[in-house]
Scaffold this motif. Structure first.
Motif, short mmCIF file in Angstrom:
data_model
loop_
_atom_site.label_atom_id
_atom_site.label_comp_id
_atom_site.label_asym_id
_atom_site.label_seq_id
_atom_site.Cartn_x
_atom_site.Cartn_y
_atom_site.Cartn_z
N GLU A 127 1.07 -1.09 -0.05
CA GLU A 127 -0.12 0.05 0.01
C GLU A 127 1.02 1.32 0.04
OE1 GLU A 127 -3.52 1.81 2.59
OE2 GLU A 127 -3.61 -0.40 2.25
N GLU A 128 0.47 2.12 -0.94
CA GLU A 128 1.42 3.33 -1.20
C GLU A 128 0.25 4.55 -1.20
OE1 GLU A 128 4.03 5.11 -4.76
OE2 GLU A 128 5.06 3.06 -3.72
N THR A 129 0.45 5.51 -0.10
CA THR A 129 -0.23 6.58 -0.14
C THR A 129 -1.84 6.34 -0.21
OG1 THR A 129 -0.13 7.15 -2.39
CG2 THR A 129 1.40 8.14 -0.83
N GLY A 130 -2.07 5.30 0.35
CA GLY A 130 -3.77 4.74 0.34
C GLY A 130 -4.19 3.89 -0.75
N LEU A 131 -3.06 3.74 -1.68
CA LEU A 131 -3.44 3.00 -2.82
C LEU A 131 -2.96 1.48 -2.61
CD1 LEU A 131 -3.11 5.19 -5.86
CD2 LEU A 131 -5.32 4.47 -4.91
N ARG A 132 -3.83 0.38 -2.97
CA ARG A 132 -3.02 -0.90 -3.22
C ARG A 132 -2.03 -0.98 -4.48
NH1 ARG A 132 -5.83 -5.70 -4.06
NH2 ARG A 132 -4.40 -7.19 -2.90
N PRO B 287 -9.47 -5.33 -6.77
CA PRO B 287 -9.02 -5.51 -5.38
C PRO B 287 -8.65 -6.86 -4.83
CG PRO B 287 -11.37 -4.97 -5.95
CD PRO B 287 -10.60 -4.94 -7.08
N SER B 288 -9.21 -7.98 -5.65
CA SER B 288 -8.98 -9.09 -5.24
C SER B 288 -7.68 -9.79 -5.39
CB SER B 288 -10.09 -10.03 -5.37
OG SER B 288 -10.15 -10.36 -6.64
N ALA B 289 -6.96 -9.22 -6.44
CA ALA B 289 -5.62 -9.56 -7.04
C ALA B 289 -4.61 -9.77 -5.71
CB ALA B 289 -5.21 -8.77 -7.93
N GLY B 290 -3.95 -10.77 -5.80
CA GLY B 290 -2.94 -11.04 -4.96
C GLY B 290 -1.51 -11.81 -5.27
N GLU C 181 5.69 -1.64 -11.51
CA GLU C 181 4.55 -1.50 -10.57
C GLU C 181 3.22 -1.01 -11.26
OE1 GLU C 181 5.07 1.56 -7.61
OE2 GLU C 181 6.78 0.45 -6.40
N ALA C 182 2.25 -1.76 -10.49
CA ALA C 182 0.79 -1.22 -10.92
C ALA C 182 -0.07 -1.14 -10.00
CB ALA C 182 0.40 -2.44 -12.10
#
Length: 94
Positions: A14-19, A38-41, A31-32
């Motif tokens: 998480e970076e500045t509130g973004l996954r 949201p369910s990608a891991g 990076e993406a």
């Protein structure tokens, strides 16, 4: 022409509130943003367009898409600014 390139999620943070994720494109890592997936891991495959993972796909679909994109060669290189790694490049699939 706009292309979405399939890659495998290596790491999620998480970076500045973004996954966000580090995504491997057959040895090339970028990076993406995961806001639209949201369910990608880690271990999942996503289609990335202009820095955003826009959908999740299974490994077989990711491989088929990469085969088609490699066959398109010059168009992919023009869109990405660099060629796709050759099949089997790097240590990670696809």
């Amino acid at each position: 022409m706009c292309l979405g390139i399939p890659g495998r999620v290596i790491e999620v943070m998480e970076e500045t509130g973004l996954r966000k994720a580090t995504v491997d494109f057959g040895g090339v890592r970028r990076e993406a943003c995961l806001a639209y997936t949201p369910s990608a891991g880690p271990g999942d495959y996503v289609i990335v367009h202009v820095g955003f993972a826009i959908s999740q796909v299974d490994e077989a679909e990711a491989r088929r898409t990469l085969e088609v994109l490699r066959a398109m060669g010059d168009a992919v290189e023009a869109e990405r600014g660099e060629p796709l790694p050759p099949a089997g490049a790097g240590t990670a699939a696809p």
